[in-house]
Design a protein around this motif. Sequence first.
Motif, mmCIF file in Angstrom:
data_model
loop_
_atom_site.group_PDB
_atom_site.id
_atom_site.type_symbol
_atom_site.label_atom_id
_atom_site.label_comp_id
_atom_site.label_asym_id
_atom_site.label_seq_id
_atom_site.Cartn_x
_atom_site.Cartn_y
_atom_site.Cartn_z
ATOM 1 N N GLU A 44 9.065 51.221 57.405
ATOM 2 C CA GLU A 44 9.059 49.782 57.117
ATOM 3 C C GLU A 44 8.384 49.495 55.777
ATOM 4 O O GLU A 44 8.853 48.677 54.983
ATOM 5 C CB GLU A 44 8.334 49.041 58.249
ATOM 6 C CG GLU A 44 8.412 47.525 58.132
ATOM 7 C CD GLU A 44 7.738 46.809 59.291
ATOM 8 O OE1 GLU A 44 7.602 45.579 59.206
ATOM 9 O OE2 GLU A 44 7.345 47.490 60.269
ATOM 10 N N LYS A 97 10.118 47.910 52.310
ATOM 11 C CA LYS A 97 9.583 46.742 51.620
ATOM 12 C C LYS A 97 9.379 47.022 50.134
ATOM 13 O O LYS A 97 9.672 46.206 49.261
ATOM 14 C CB LYS A 97 8.283 46.292 52.263
ATOM 15 C CG LYS A 97 8.459 45.606 53.609
ATOM 16 C CD LYS A 97 7.116 45.175 54.182
ATOM 17 C CE LYS A 97 7.312 44.461 55.533
ATOM 18 N NZ LYS A 97 6.010 44.069 56.126
ATOM 19 N N LYS A 147 12.673 47.147 48.377
ATOM 20 C CA LYS A 147 13.233 45.797 48.244
ATOM 21 C C LYS A 147 12.591 45.069 47.069
ATOM 22 O O LYS A 147 13.270 44.358 46.304
ATOM 23 C CB LYS A 147 13.014 45.019 49.532
ATOM 24 C CG LYS A 147 13.728 43.685 49.571
ATOM 25 C CD LYS A 147 13.566 43.023 50.926
ATOM 26 C CE LYS A 147 14.318 41.701 50.961
ATOM 27 N NZ LYS A 147 14.157 41.024 52.263
#
Length: 327
Positions: A317, A321, A324
């Motif tokens: 995760e 992030k 992104k």
Amino acid sequence: MKAIFLIIAICSTAAAFGQKLPAASFAELEKRQDSLRAMSYEIINGKTQEVRSTRNDAFIPALVKALKTPYSFYFPFDSLTTMAKVYPADSTFRIFTWPLENDNSTFRHFGVIQMNTKDGSLKLFPLFDNSDFTTNTDTITNHHGWYGCLYYAIIQRRYFNAEYYTLFGWDANNMRSQKKIAEMLTFKDSVPVFGGPYFSFVEDTVRKPTRNRFILEYKRDAAASLNWNPEANLIIYDHLISETGEETKKFTLVPDMDYEGFKWQAGKWVHVEKIFHDALEKGKVPVGVPFDKSKSNLKEPKTYDEIAEEEAAKQAEKDAKKKKKKN
């Protein structure tokens, strides 16, 4: 000690099966229970060892006489709160245990196994505490060589058409340490057998010999658990570390908020090295406010694999992030 013992006795009392107890037997046992209660209170609370021993010497034959009452197995003796009582799931027997404290703060234990007979007659095995007279605790014995303790729980397992009863006991031991005990009870030729090669460490990183009896000894004023956890389907117990770095001195051992256990596998209890992952760093001991074990999720214990999966998911995760943001 007295407060803890009272809790054990109350929690271990099984429900009465009054429908199988004749009215005359019930009335007789109610009367006998009154005198037994007075004697049992003095066994625990007597001011001197002489008083406690004298009451205990009177209590034993009085209890046996009461148990000779037809169908006494179905009388719960629930007002004898200083005597621990455990029943297996099949109700084929029950075990009564109680302690006698010496003036030097050591303990001798007493007990009986009462079998559940079809005709209501008494079949009894007295338990003789031999723990003070042997240096080898890893034994297989009958009721004459019993490792004395107070039984606070029992679970039953079946394997290859044989019944196995795992007992959980507590021994106040002495001024410096106390013990929790797990051992197997089986019956050979209708006679009780305590202990046996049922506690296996075959799956450990460093394999240890199979034990006939599992004993957790730790500091007298510490609180350590050893019991069956039905939600986890495991025996779970506290991992212990030494406050002083002296692991061989049992009276220095305290829980470190880590847990180990045993799983039932092919007729044995196989050791599980780690169940939860809230342990202290190696070499450290708890300080300050005692750990609140109610915060541990006993219903959903985590294995190493589950922890690794959670950590991997968290890391994935984080990576997503970061990616992104760059895009």
